[in-house]
Design an enzyme around this catalytic site. Structure first.
Site, PDB file in Angstrom:
ATOM      1  N   GLU A 183       7.121   0.705   3.217  1.00 21.44           N
ATOM      2  CA  GLU A 183       6.519   2.065   3.541  1.00 21.44           C
ATOM      3  C   GLU A 183       5.170   2.272   3.070  1.00 21.44           C
ATOM      4  OE1 GLU A 183       7.359   6.919   2.254  1.00 21.44           O
ATOM      5  OE2 GLU A 183       8.127   5.107   1.033  1.00 21.44           O
ATOM      6  N   HIS A 184       4.940   1.781   1.774  1.00 22.39           N
ATOM      7  CA  HIS A 184       3.606   1.664   1.315  1.00 22.39           C
ATOM      8  C   HIS A 184       3.233   0.037   0.756  1.00 22.39           C
ATOM      9  CE1 HIS A 184       5.041   5.698   0.007  1.00 22.39           C
ATOM     10  NE2 HIS A 184       4.176   6.028   0.394  1.00 22.39           N
TER      11      HIS A 184
END
EC number: 1.1.1.23
Length: 449
Positions: free
Chosen positions: A346-347
């Site tokens: 996601e990050h």
């Protein structure tokens, strides 16, 4: 490297390993929530709300959250009061966040494009916004006015006419929230110009957004065309169950951060960033991928040191000690790039020498944060980027929330008689090849006389 108590982060050593996609998928840490397991629990909730509307949603709220507001729709006076009572520093920070997010998303708006294929033959792609959108903002361990901003700004930029924010009613022993969503959520909505907020959360909120109903005061709660925003496993399950009726942005799982770092990275920064995501909830994932055993050991020591003063220590320790978190050792940055591309975080932070060059080789991530001065926390709030991002490896095929999420491309075909005649032979031939003679006949008859 060695792992010493009280820290529980696992170490996965991939040095010398064959990094095939099959092996990496089996080896890389990933927790995730079993949405399938809760579908039987959520389905009756969706059915009840579909049949009984707001009454059912409010009853489920009273059952699960211990609070039942008098109406689903939050009164305008409550929105005004929340904004008036907002801490001035928080208001200023939210305003800056809104402005920076608007600037970035304004450049995402697509324009209509007309393509000419010959005299009298054009195809125009028109971008049309979804008409009505429901934006879910969760409650739980923290208050998320930032999620209001991240959902509302791209929808408004796309030109969505009608927005409704749904967020769980809050209850405290002192009753200071009066069965309304958290006042900071209400204030953020007001700052953004959103005047329709529903005090309903969980799976019942998703169902009510999808099916609509009538409020306790007989006002209509109109259904939406699309639902966006993160939530817990029950919210995710409800979105899956309702997606045949409404569009959804995706199925958000627990938050995750992966950090690709080498010996140049500051272990204090790496540890702080891993903790920052772990404090979201016990299922959050924090993963460090590095060829440097020195950095791995130093980060391990920093994590132990920083945990002594971490406010949400119990939650963070549980997240870092879960099967979804790990320090992964690789032979070199080349191998590290392969690992993080397969992991599709996601990050993803890049804390290496020549970080921009390394970042250019990343193809699978929800968002990429380049260098030591772009922590994920910046993206959560004031980078201008959107923080509603794909989790659980979905970044291999999906992107984050954006203006495009709320736009539909419509092809407008415009041909003159001459232009159709010029191409008609090919249309008739292809229709015959597919044994669909009526398709060809629909063209032939136009020139029969």
């Amino acid at each position: 490297m060695s792992i010493t108590p009280p820290f529980l982060l696992a170490c996965i050593d991939l040095r010398g390993a064959e990094l095939t996609a099959t092996q990496l998928r089996a080896t890389l840490p990933r927790g995730g929530a079993d949405v399938e397991a809760v579908l039987p629990t959520v389905w009756p909730i969706v059915q009840a709300v579909a049949e009984c509307g707001a009454d059912a949603a409010l009853e489920f709220g009273a059952l699960f959250d211990g609070v039942r507001p008098p109406t689903v729709r939050v009164p305008d006076a409550a929105l005004d009061a929340a904004l008036a009572g907002l801490d001035p520093d928080v208001r200023d920070a939210l305003q800056v966040m809104i402005e920076r997010t608007r600037v970035v998303h304004a450049d995402q708006r697509r324009t209509d494009v007309t393509t000419a294929l010959g005299p009298g033959a054009t195809v125009t792609e028109r971008w049309v916004p979804v008409e009505r959108v429901g934006l879910y903002v969760p409650g739980g361990n923290a208050v998320y006015p930032s999620s209001v901003v991240m959902n509302v700004v791209p929808a408004q930029t796309a030109g969505v006419d009608s927005l409704v924010v749904a967020s769980p009613p809050q209850f405290t022993s002192g009753g200071r929230f009066h069965g309304l969503p958290h006042p900071t959520i209400l204030a953020a909505a007001r700052l953004l110009g959103v005047d329709e907020v529903w005090a309903v959360g969980g799976a019942q909120a998703v169902a009510l957004l999808a099916y609509g109903g009538t409020d306790s005061d007989d006002c209509e709660l109109a259904p939406v065309d699309m639902i966006t925003g993160p939530g817990n496993i029950y919210v995710t399950a409800a979105k899956r169950l309702c997606r045949s009726r409404v569009g959804i942005d995706g199925e958000a799982g627990p938050t995750e951060i992966a950090i690709l770092a080498d010996h140049t990275a500051d272990p204090a920064h790496v540890a702080a960033d891993m903790i920052s995501q772990a404090e979201h909830d016990e299922m959050a994932a924090s993963v460090l991928v590095t060829p440097s055993t020195d950095l791995a050991d130093a980060t391990d020591a920093e994590l132990a040191a920083q945990l002594r003063t971490t406010v949400h220590r119990k939650r963070v320790v549980a997240a870092l000690g879960g099967r979804q978190s790990a320090i992964i050792l690789v032979d070199d940055l080349e191998a590290g790039v392969k690992v993080v591309n397969l992991y599709a975080a996601e990050h993803l932070e890049i804390q290496t020498a020549e970080a921009s060059r390394v970042a250019s080789r990343i193809r699978c991530a929800g968002a990429i944060f380049v260098g030591p001065w772009a922590p994920v926390s910046l993206g959560d709030y004031c980078a201008g980027s959107n923080h509603v991002l794909p989790t659980a490896g979905f970044a291999r095929h999906s992107g984050g929330l954006s203006v495009q999420t709320f736009l539909r491309g419509i092809h407008v075909v415009n041909y003159t008689k001459t232009a159709l005649k010029d191409i008609s032979g090919h249309v008739i031939t292809l229709a015959k090849a597919e044994d669909l003679p009526a398709h060809g006949e629909a063209v032939r008859r136009r020139f029969a006389r």
